[in-house]
Design an enzyme around this catalytic site. Structure first.
Site, PDB file in Angstrom:
ATOM      1  N   TYR A  43       0.845  -1.197   0.000  1.00  0.00           N
ATOM      2  CA  TYR A  43       0.000   0.000   0.000  1.00  0.00           C
ATOM      3  C   TYR A  43       0.880   1.245   0.000  1.00  0.00           C
ATOM      4  CZ  TYR A  43      -4.047  -2.903   1.088  1.00  0.00           C
ATOM      5  OH  TYR A  43      -5.054  -3.844   1.027  1.00  0.00           O
ATOM      6  N   SER A  44       0.576   2.173  -0.889  1.00  0.00           N
ATOM      7  CA  SER A  44       1.288   3.442  -0.893  1.00  0.00           C
ATOM      8  C   SER A  44       1.000   4.190   0.399  1.00  0.00           C
ATOM      9  CB  SER A  44       0.853   4.303  -2.084  1.00  0.00           C
ATOM     10  OG  SER A  44       1.200   3.692  -3.308  1.00  0.00           O
TER      11      SER A  44
ATOM     12  N   CYS B 186      -0.060   7.699 -10.491  1.00  0.00           N
ATOM     13  CA  CYS B 186      -0.391   6.589  -9.597  1.00  0.00           C
ATOM     14  C   CYS B 186      -1.891   6.322  -9.646  1.00  0.00           C
ATOM     15  CB  CYS B 186       0.051   6.902  -8.163  1.00  0.00           C
ATOM     16  SG  CYS B 186      -0.119   5.506  -7.022  1.00  0.00           S
TER      17      CYS B 186
ATOM     18  N   GLU C 136       3.434   4.396 -11.292  1.00  0.00           N
ATOM     19  CA  GLU C 136       3.087   3.247 -10.456  1.00  0.00           C
ATOM     20  C   GLU C 136       1.592   3.009 -10.626  1.00  0.00           C
ATOM     21  OE1 GLU C 136       3.341   3.053  -5.870  1.00  0.00           O
ATOM     22  OE2 GLU C 136       5.307   2.335  -6.582  1.00  0.00           O
TER      23      GLU C 136
ATOM     24  N   TYR D 179      -1.799   0.129 -11.613  1.00  0.00           N
ATOM     25  CA  TYR D 179      -2.257  -1.253 -11.400  1.00  0.00           C
ATOM     26  C   TYR D 179      -3.530  -1.505 -12.180  1.00  0.00           C
ATOM     27  CZ  TYR D 179      -4.447   1.719  -7.858  1.00  0.00           C
ATOM     28  OH  TYR D 179      -5.070   2.755  -7.223  1.00  0.00           O
TER      29      TYR D 179
END
Length: 262
Positions: A43-44, A220, A260, A262
């Site tokens: 987790y960021s 992100c 980054e 996903y």
């Protein structure tokens, strides 16, 4: 379906220092279907290096609780997201890390920092912005330009909205803030307002910034936004006779384009 995001803070021992832009691993309790301990999830981190309380003993996360019905009609719960969202004050959570070099905040206090986030991808940018605008440091005072683009489906999903608006009010010359709410906003052509749609309104200005040595871009969130942003930049770069994909490689090598997704 997905349930609301939980914004939470975990107590962290002083021996786990971290930098803005890093992540921590969380290992949920219990075992998986094979009888083995659950694997960690990354987790960021959504707080600055000194934490929301300024004592370097906490770490804040932004977590979306995942619950959905599979093809067989069964309700499936995301293992780690539900573990975190169900934690109560005083409960223990096993963490690892911190890890990550891709999203580290630039040290140049005069830099232009463009942040592109969707949903919970806002986490690292909140850590950046707290250091820039909510804290005082002897060795760091931000004098550059921070520009945040945040894309969400509905206005109720605009995480940390009040914090960011307060930052903008107090630092109008150093912070720009643009939201893209896809299910509620459209552009002049009537197209849904995704993050790349909002960026297109400032396309020429963004391109000029990207040609400067002290501009850093951070992306992100959902992987889908990457192509839309590339599509904007391809045509802009072409006007200057530049191949965007090759230019982006140069930016990555100089650590000015950081992704980054996903």
């Amino acid at each position: 379906m997905t349930l609301p995001v939980r914004l939470g803070t975990l107590s962290s021992p002083p021996k786990v220092p971290y930098r803005e832009g890093q992540s921590i691993g969380v290992i949920p309790e219990g075992i998986d279907k094979n009888g083995k301990p659950h694997k960690l999830r990354l987790y960021s981190i959504a707080s600055s290096a000194i934490g929301d309380f300024g004592d370097s003993k906490t770490v804040s996360l932004c977590v979306k609780r995942l619950v959905y019905t599979n093809d067989g009609g069964e309700i499936v719960k995301g293992v780690c997201s539900n573990f975190l969202c169900d934690l109560k004050p005083g409960d223990e959570a096993k963490i690892t890390g911190p890890v990550g070099k891709e999203m580290l905040m630039p040290k140049d206090p005069n830099a232009t920092i463009i942040m592109l986030g969707t949903g919970t991808g806002i986490a690292p940018f909140r850590s950046f912005l707290w250091k820039m605008f909510f804290e005082e440091h002897e060795d760091y005072k931000f004098n550059g330009l921070a520009w945040l683009f945040l894309g969400v489906p509905t206005s109720s999903s605009l995480l940390y909205k009040e914090e960011f608006e307060k930052m903008k009010e107090k630092n109008p010359d150093n912070f720009r803030l643009d939201f893209a709410v896809s299910r509620e906003q459209t552009n002049e052509k009537g197209e849904k307002m995704y993050i790349q749609t909002r960026m297109a309104e400032y396309a020429e200005e963004l391109w000029e910034l990207l040609k400067k040595d002290n501009t850093f871009v951070y992306m992100c969130g959902l992987k889908g936004m990457e192509k839309g942003i590339d599509d904007i930049m391809v045509s802009l770069a072409a006007k200057d006779g530049i191949d965007w994909l090759e230019y982006k490689k140069q930016l990555k090598r100089s650590e000015q384009w950081n992704v980054e997704v996903y």
